[in-house]
Design a protein around this motif. Structure first.
Motif, PDB file in Angstrom:
ATOM      1  N   GLU A   1      15.069   3.256   3.720  1.00 26.22           N
ATOM      2  CA  GLU A   1      13.778   3.486   3.079  1.00 26.22           C
ATOM      3  C   GLU A   1      13.843   3.059   1.618  1.00 26.22           C
ATOM      4  N   SER A   2      12.760   2.493   1.113  1.00 24.78           N
ATOM      5  CA  SER A   2      12.687   2.080  -0.281  1.00 24.78           C
ATOM      6  C   SER A   2      12.945   3.261  -1.205  1.00 24.78           C
ATOM      7  N   ARG A   3      13.589   2.995  -2.354  1.00 25.34           N
ATOM      8  CA  ARG A   3      13.855   4.058  -3.330  1.00 25.34           C
ATOM      9  C   ARG A   3      12.563   4.674  -3.840  1.00 25.34           C
ATOM     10  N   LEU A   4      11.522   3.834  -4.039  1.00 19.34           N
ATOM     11  CA  LEU A   4      10.251   4.340  -4.543  1.00 19.34           C
ATOM     12  C   LEU A   4       9.613   5.334  -3.578  1.00 19.34           C
ATOM     13  N   THR A   5       9.490   4.940  -2.317  1.00 14.09           N
ATOM     14  CA  THR A   5       8.832   5.812  -1.343  1.00 14.09           C
ATOM     15  C   THR A   5       9.703   7.020  -1.017  1.00 14.09           C
TER      16      THR A   5
ATOM     17  N   GLU B   1       0.822  -1.207   0.000  1.00 16.87           N
ATOM     18  CA  GLU B   1       0.000   0.000   0.000  1.00 16.87           C
ATOM     19  C   GLU B   1       0.861   1.264   0.000  1.00 16.87           C
ATOM     20  N   GLU B   2       2.048   1.191   0.599  1.00 16.22           N
ATOM     21  CA  GLU B   2       2.951   2.334   0.567  1.00 16.22           C
ATOM     22  C   GLU B   2       3.469   2.569  -0.851  1.00 16.22           C
ATOM     23  N   ILE B   3       3.748   1.470  -1.572  1.00 16.29           N
ATOM     24  CA  ILE B   3       4.217   1.585  -2.954  1.00 16.29           C
ATOM     25  C   ILE B   3       3.117   2.161  -3.835  1.00 16.29           C
ATOM     26  N   ALA B   4       1.891   1.692  -3.622  1.00 20.04           N
ATOM     27  CA  ALA B   4       0.764   2.179  -4.425  1.00 20.04           C
ATOM     28  C   ALA B   4       0.566   3.681  -4.235  1.00 20.04           C
ATOM     29  N   LYS B   5       0.714   4.169  -3.010  1.00 12.69           N
ATOM     30  CA  LYS B   5       0.552   5.600  -2.744  1.00 12.69           C
ATOM     31  C   LYS B   5       1.662   6.421  -3.393  1.00 12.69           C
ATOM     32  N   ALA B   6       2.856   5.817  -3.515  1.00 10.40           N
ATOM     33  CA  ALA B   6       4.011   6.552  -4.036  1.00 10.40           C
ATOM     34  C   ALA B   6       4.135   6.472  -5.547  1.00 10.40           C
ATOM     35  N   THR B   7       3.326   5.617  -6.197  1.00  8.02           N
ATOM     36  CA  THR B   7       3.453   5.389  -7.628  1.00  8.02           C
ATOM     37  C   THR B   7       2.422   6.200  -8.390  1.00  8.02           C
ATOM     38  N   PRO B   8       2.841   6.944  -9.426  1.00 10.01           N
ATOM     39  CA  PRO B   8       1.868   7.700 -10.234  1.00 10.01           C
ATOM     40  C   PRO B   8       0.857   6.776 -10.885  1.00 10.01           C
ATOM     41  N   LYS B   9      -0.390   7.212 -10.909  1.00 10.64           N
ATOM     42  CA  LYS B   9      -1.448   6.399 -11.502  1.00 10.64           C
ATOM     43  C   LYS B   9      -1.445   6.582 -13.020  1.00 10.64           C
ATOM     44  N   GLN B  10      -1.888   5.531 -13.716  1.00 12.81           N
ATOM     45  CA  GLN B  10      -2.020   5.590 -15.159  1.00 12.81           C
ATOM     46  C   GLN B  10      -3.470   5.343 -15.533  1.00 12.81           C
ATOM     47  N   ALA B  11      -3.897   5.985 -16.622  1.00  7.49           N
ATOM     48  CA  ALA B  11      -5.255   5.759 -17.106  1.00  7.49           C
ATOM     49  C   ALA B  11      -5.350   4.381 -17.710  1.00  7.49           C
TER      50      ALA B  11
END
Length: 268
Positions: free
Chosen positions: A248-252, A78-88
């Motif tokens: 900390e993860s690179r993504l977050t 869920e932390e990765i999902a919050k940090a990742t840009p959404k795509q259409a």
């Protein structure tokens, strides 16, 4: 390599071990990298040089081990999902060229079967060309499917990067439709005992190339699976060596730093 109905009833993405060797071409650096993906149970272990990434769909967490940097991180999905840009997302046409509908009005993919061809690794693959055009941007997606390796839709979604917490794009839907047909557009999940059995109906995409053409400039991204076997990684590959620093993860971290930049006061 066939996934049995009995195994699916147990709620397992990969009831039989799968070892994929994948080559990825970077269109910017013009370099080709080779990664190893070990799929077993509800885990995918990706090995790229000194870096190991363990995606655990039971624990819903991602563990990254970097032996060169002497660091490791453990991050919840869920932390990765919050940090990742959404795509259409948009529905794509199925492999036989029929439309599945498009809820957001985006142009659909036109699918053309190219028949059976030989892949980069001299495997016989079912080839498809999918094209779409929107606002002056042309996209062409070539997919090669190995009908000898049949998996569930959930497993294929994980392998092509369409499974949560990754952002899902319209090209993912096009690949899935070519691989075996459309399902609903909800977030993928690990199957449970209450699911309907017999889900091994999707062929493994062993070749994918996406070409995007804008104003006469084109960019092509390629990914090819050059080997499909059933080995498991040695235990020391997934073990976190003593002395590694928890970071900390690179993504977050990247998402947090961007937020902090946005919150900086304007210069006077």
């Amino acid at each position: 390599m066939l996934v049995s109905a009995t195994a699916f009833a147990a709620g397992v993405l990969f009831p039989r071990p799968l070892h994929l060797v994948r080559q990825i071409e970077d269109p910017i650096s013009r370099k080709t990298s080779t990664i190893h993906e070990y799929c077993a149970g509800n885990q995918i272990i990706t090995v790229s040089g000194s870096r190991v990434v363990i995606a655990d769909y039971d624990r819903q967490q991602l563990t990254e081990i970097d032996r060169q940097a002497n660091t490791y991180s453990v991050t919840r999905f869920e932390e990765i999902a919050k940090a990742t840009p959404k795509q259409a997302t948009a529905s794509a046409k199925s492999a036989d060229g029929t439309a599945n509908g498009n809820a957001n009005g985006a142009p659909e993919w036109k699918s053309t079967s190219l028949g059976m061809k030989s892949s980069t690794a001299n495997r016989s693959v079912a080839a498809y060309e999918l094209t779409r055009e929107s606002a002056g941007e042309k996209q062409k997606l070539n997919v090669g499917l190995d009908p000898k390796v049949m998996l569930s839709r959930d497993a294929i979604e994980v392998l092509i990067g369409a499974a949560w917490p990754n952002p899902r794009g319209v090209h993912h839907d096009a690949v899935l439709n070519a691989a075996g047909g459309a399902r609903d557009g909800r977030a993928p999940r690990v199957r449970t005992e209450g699911d309907t059995a017999g889900g091994a109906t999707y062929a493994l995409p062993v070749e994918q190339s996406l070409t995007i053409d804008v104003a006469g400039e084109s960019l092509t991204m390629r990914s090819s699976i050059i080997s499909v076997t059933s080995e498991l990684p040695s235990p020391d590959v997934t073990a976190i060596p003593p002395g590694l620093e928890l970071v900390e993860s690179r993504l977050t971290r990247a998402a947090r730093e961007l937020r902090e930049l946005d919150q900086l006061p304007p210069r006077q």
